[in-house]
Design a protein around this motif. Structure first.
Motif, mmCIF file in Angstrom:
data_model
loop_
_atom_site.group_PDB
_atom_site.id
_atom_site.type_symbol
_atom_site.label_atom_id
_atom_site.label_comp_id
_atom_site.label_asym_id
_atom_site.label_seq_id
_atom_site.Cartn_x
_atom_site.Cartn_y
_atom_site.Cartn_z
ATOM 1 N N SER A 23 -26.517 -4.078 9.565
ATOM 2 C CA SER A 23 -26.755 -3.128 8.476
ATOM 3 C C SER A 23 -28.215 -2.703 8.340
ATOM 4 O O SER A 23 -28.505 -1.643 7.794
ATOM 5 C CB SER A 23 -26.249 -3.692 7.149
ATOM 6 O OG SER A 23 -26.925 -4.896 6.859
ATOM 7 N N LYS A 58 -23.794 0.752 5.907
ATOM 8 C CA LYS A 58 -22.832 -0.200 5.348
ATOM 9 C C LYS A 58 -21.721 -0.518 6.355
ATOM 10 O O LYS A 58 -21.429 0.273 7.248
ATOM 11 C CB LYS A 58 -22.214 0.369 4.073
ATOM 12 C CG LYS A 58 -23.213 0.523 2.948
ATOM 13 C CD LYS A 58 -22.555 1.115 1.727
ATOM 14 C CE LYS A 58 -23.583 1.301 0.622
ATOM 15 N NZ LYS A 58 -23.091 2.124 -0.470
ATOM 16 N N THR A 59 -21.077 -1.637 6.149
ATOM 17 C CA THR A 59 -19.966 -2.052 6.999
ATOM 18 C C THR A 59 -18.891 -0.973 7.050
ATOM 19 O O THR A 59 -18.480 -0.444 6.024
ATOM 20 C CB THR A 59 -19.357 -3.371 6.470
ATOM 21 O OG1 THR A 59 -20.387 -4.363 6.437
ATOM 22 C CG2 THR A 59 -18.213 -3.852 7.352
ATOM 23 N N VAL A 79 -21.524 -0.572 11.788
ATOM 24 C CA VAL A 79 -21.638 -1.968 11.374
ATOM 25 C C VAL A 79 -20.244 -2.552 11.206
ATOM 26 O O VAL A 79 -19.495 -2.153 10.309
ATOM 27 C CB VAL A 79 -22.440 -2.096 10.059
ATOM 28 C CG1 VAL A 79 -22.559 -3.557 9.643
ATOM 29 C CG2 VAL A 79 -23.818 -1.459 10.212
#
Length: 171
Positions: A23, A58-59, A79
């Motif tokens: 991230s 962000k994921t 990510v």
């Protein structure tokens, strides 16, 4: 078209190479470190601009940078989720990595995209489960949108054989 290759993703000639990033976007180990090392400082410079603009990635999301010295036009950084047992939305987050990366590739005119095995290294995602999610996301994406080729690049025999089995079995 979906293609499977055993090899080094930093050596693949394509429009976009996908990076299994963290991230912070500042590089790390595994695929992330290899892409940053092979691509050079231009990639990190672009990542720093993204960090200044939005504070990282962000994921499940994806951002795009130059590919620097890689034989690609772009690097798409996504990510992947850290495996926490499977009941914390990891499957959906991993699928989002593939879909968001492919949408970003299309938006930037890319026809060929190479993916590593996202989240299966230090993030601990079970390899077979991750491979099934990756293949399903790619197959569904290709049916509905015009992208020329998705390449799965496996660094090791274990992942290569998993993908080979999934891609050769009837759906």
């Amino acid at each position: 078209m979906i293609e499977l290759i055993k090899g080094d993703i930093t050596k693949i000639t394509c429009d976009a190479v996908v990076n299994a990033a963290n991230s912070s976007l500042l590089g790390g180990g595994g695929v992330d470190g290899a892409i940053h090392r092979a691509g050079g400082s231009e990639i990190l410079a672009d990542c720093r601009k993204i960090i200044a603009r939005q504070g990282g990635c962000k994921t499940g999301e994806a951002v795009i940078t130059t590919a620097g010295k890689l034989p690609a036009k772009y690097v798409i950084h996504t990510v992947g989720p850290v495996w926490k047992g499977g009941s914390n939305g990891e499957d959906a987050q991993l699928a989002n990595c593939y879909v968001n990366s492919l949408n970003l590739a299309l938006k930037n005119g890319c026809k060929t995209v190479a993916f590593p095995n996202i989240s299966t290294g230090v993030y601990g995602f079970p390899k077979e489960r991750a491979a099934r999610i990756a293949v399903t996301a790619a197959q569904e994406f290709i049916q509905n949108r015009s992208i020329g080729k998705i390449i799965f690049v496996c660094f090791d025999d274990e992942n290569y054989k998993l993908y080979q089995n999934i891609l050769s079995s009837p759906t």
